[in-house]
Design an enzyme around this catalytic site. Structure first.
Site, short mmCIF file in Angstrom:
data_model
loop_
_atom_site.label_atom_id
_atom_site.label_comp_id
_atom_site.label_asym_id
_atom_site.label_seq_id
_atom_site.Cartn_x
_atom_site.Cartn_y
_atom_site.Cartn_z
N LYS A 1 -11.88 -3.74 -1.55
CA LYS A 1 -12.74 -2.55 -1.71
C LYS A 1 -12.02 -1.47 -2.51
O LYS A 1 -12.60 -0.83 -3.36
CB LYS A 1 -13.07 -1.98 -0.33
CG LYS A 1 -13.85 -2.91 0.55
CD LYS A 1 -14.23 -2.20 1.83
CE LYS A 1 -14.26 -3.14 3.00
NZ LYS A 1 -12.96 -3.23 3.69
N LYS B 1 -6.25 -9.80 -4.92
CA LYS B 1 -7.27 -10.12 -3.92
C LYS B 1 -8.47 -9.21 -4.15
O LYS B 1 -8.30 -8.03 -4.47
CB LYS B 1 -6.66 -9.83 -2.53
CG LYS B 1 -7.54 -10.20 -1.37
CD LYS B 1 -7.00 -9.61 -0.08
CE LYS B 1 -7.32 -8.13 0.07
NZ LYS B 1 -7.61 -7.66 1.42
N LYS C 1 0.82 -1.21 0.00
CA LYS C 1 0.00 0.00 0.00
C LYS C 1 0.85 1.26 0.00
O LYS C 1 0.44 2.29 -0.54
CB LYS C 1 -0.97 -0.01 1.19
CG LYS C 1 -2.06 -1.08 1.05
CD LYS C 1 -3.27 -0.84 1.93
CE LYS C 1 -4.40 -1.79 1.56
NZ LYS C 1 -5.58 -1.71 2.40
N1 AQP Z 1 -10.62 -11.04 -0.99
C1 AQP Z 1 -10.80 -11.49 0.25
N2 AQP Z 1 -10.93 -12.83 0.47
C2 AQP Z 1 -11.13 -13.30 1.74
N3 AQP Z 1 -11.20 -12.49 2.83
C3 AQP Z 1 -11.07 -11.17 2.64
N4 AQP Z 1 -11.09 -10.12 3.49
C4 AQP Z 1 -10.93 -8.98 2.79
N5 AQP Z 1 -10.78 -9.24 1.49
C5 AQP Z 1 -10.87 -10.59 1.36
C6 AQP Z 1 -11.30 -10.23 4.92
O1 AQP Z 1 -12.40 -9.39 5.26
C7 AQP Z 1 -12.19 -8.86 6.56
C8 AQP Z 1 -12.41 -7.39 6.56
O2 AQP Z 1 -11.43 -6.79 5.74
P1 AQP Z 1 -11.07 -5.26 5.84
O3 AQP Z 1 -12.05 -4.47 5.13
O4 AQP Z 1 -10.91 -4.81 7.21
O5 AQP Z 1 -9.63 -5.18 5.29
P2 AQP Z 1 -9.05 -5.63 3.97
O6 AQP Z 1 -8.55 -6.99 4.09
O7 AQP Z 1 -8.01 -4.65 3.64
O8 AQP Z 1 -10.29 -5.56 2.96
P3 AQP Z 1 -10.35 -4.92 1.59
O9 AQP Z 1 -11.65 -5.17 0.98
O10 AQP Z 1 -9.15 -5.35 0.81
O11 AQP Z 1 -10.30 -3.37 1.91
P4 AQP Z 1 -9.28 -2.25 1.46
O12 AQP Z 1 -9.31 -2.26 -0.04
O13 AQP Z 1 -9.87 -1.00 2.02
O14 AQP Z 1 -7.94 -2.58 2.00
C9 AQP Z 1 -10.76 -9.25 6.98
O15 AQP Z 1 -10.83 -10.36 7.87
C10 AQP Z 1 -10.12 -9.64 5.70
O16 AQP Z 1 -9.11 -10.61 5.89
#
Ligand code: AQP
Length: 340
Positions: A196, A193, A111
């Protein structure tokens, strides 16, 4: 009852990766564990963010979680910034967190490349995550695979703090992860992955048309150029998504018709879209009910914050004492971020 903590950032729409990788697990586990589910808005400001839409995104995340089945009678659902002890404990845990460990975190390395000037919050993200979990002295953390490295650091921070300030006593338990089978859902780009912030998602509350419009251009087996080419389902993200939304007989048929070049990718996506729409329809219906009752959502979050604050202030009283802070004069309010 063993205690679970997990969190999700209101950094965008709740998506099927979050749901399959984590949220479904929270719903299943809430009956058997004391569960704290936190909308981690303080984490969501570690990157670029829009302050004007943050309140709505936070509420929308609450709606999504409630619609997905988080039951406020069984789990404590709350917003991280409503419990100031998260920030306080993070600061205190910085004293036992090695800088080198923060710098080697994969998520930080990925990031931070997007910034010309990297915000310190991005580096400190895992310390805040450690504080989130340790504040409630949680035993288990149901997460997706991407959070495993952060959780390992949380265990190290707990170990170091216990050794430094608790004479080796396990004041902070070393929390263990709980993963689902869907521990890493790939995005619709077929590479990264599902995230969001990457725009490669299907939102949990997307309607039938949005689901189809997103699935239609989604990447499949890159080696399959025309309909006549036999595909390899194992390298196709659409095939893997079928496993979570389609019945086993359909998953078998997809594999057979893809490798036998009987179905084109669009045929396969249409079947997936129909099954996904049917699976998610009840969640969308429940979301609509919560959207029509914003007062009820705010009340759930207020009750959640109250419950979480009770546990957090207990931990912090102990932590402040063990770390040697002079107790605050009694006329100052306690449990709201003041060392006392
Ligand atoms: N692609 C994924 N597959 C499985 N698990 C996932 N998680 C996120 N993406 C996947 C799990 O969802 C929970 C909440 O995630 P988060 O929003 O706190 O953080 P993140 O992992 O950073 O999610 P995003 O969607 O990728 O958000 P951004 O883009 O904002 O960084 C966690 O338990 C995560 O493991």
């Amino acid at each position: 009852m063993p205690r679970i903590f997990s969190g999700i950032q209101p950094s965008g729409e709740l998506h099927i990766g979050n749901w399959l990788g984590a949220v479904q697990n929270w719903v299943n586990l809430q009956r058997s564990y004391q569960s704290l589910i936190c909308i981690v808005d303080l984490h969501a400001i570690t990157g670029k963010y829009d302050k004007d839409t943050l309140p709505q995104r936070t509420r929308d995340m609450a709606v999504g979680l409630l619609a997905a089945g988080i039951d406020p009678d069984q789990a404590t659902l709350f917003v991280q910034s409503h419990v100031p002890e998260h920030s306080e404990l993070q600061w205190l845990l910085n004293s036992v967190t090695p800088l080198g460990e923060l710098e080697r975190m994969t998520q930080f390395k990925d990031k931070s490349q997007k910034f010309e000037s990297v915000p310190a919050g991005l580096l400190n993200y895992p310390v805040l995550m450690a504080a989130d979990i340790l504040l409630y002295r949680a035993d288990l953390v149901p997460v997706g695979e991407d959070q495993i490295q952060h959780l390992e650091l949380t265990r190290e921070i707990a170990r170091k703090w216990n050794s430094e300030f608790a004479g080796g006593e396990k004041f902070f338990p070393e929390p263990h992860p709980i993963l689902t089978e869907a521990k890493r859902i790939t995005g619709l780009d077929g590479q990264a992955k599902m995230s969001k912030s990457l725009g490669n998602t299907i939102a949990l509350l997307d309607g039938p048309e949005e689901i189809w419009q997103k699935l239609r251009p989604a990447k499949t087996d890159p080696a399959r150029v025309t309909r006549k080419d036999p595909g390899n389902p194992e390298v196709c993200n659409i095939y893997h998504l079928h496993k979570y939304f389609s019945p086993p007989a359909t998953v078998g048929a997809v594999a057979e018709n893809c490798s036998g070049a009987k179905w084109g990718c669009l045929d396969c996506k249409r079947v997936l879209a129909d099954n996904m729409i049917a699976t998610l329809a009840p969640i969308r219906d429940r979301a609509r009910q919560f959207q029509e009752a914003p007062g009820r959502v705010d009340q759930i979050l207020a009750e959640g914050a109250l419950g979480a604050s009770g546990l957090a202030s207990e931990t912090m009283r102990e932590v402040r004492g063990r770390m040697g802070f002079l107790p605050a004069p009694s006329r100052l309010p306690t449990g709201s971020g003041h060392p006392g």
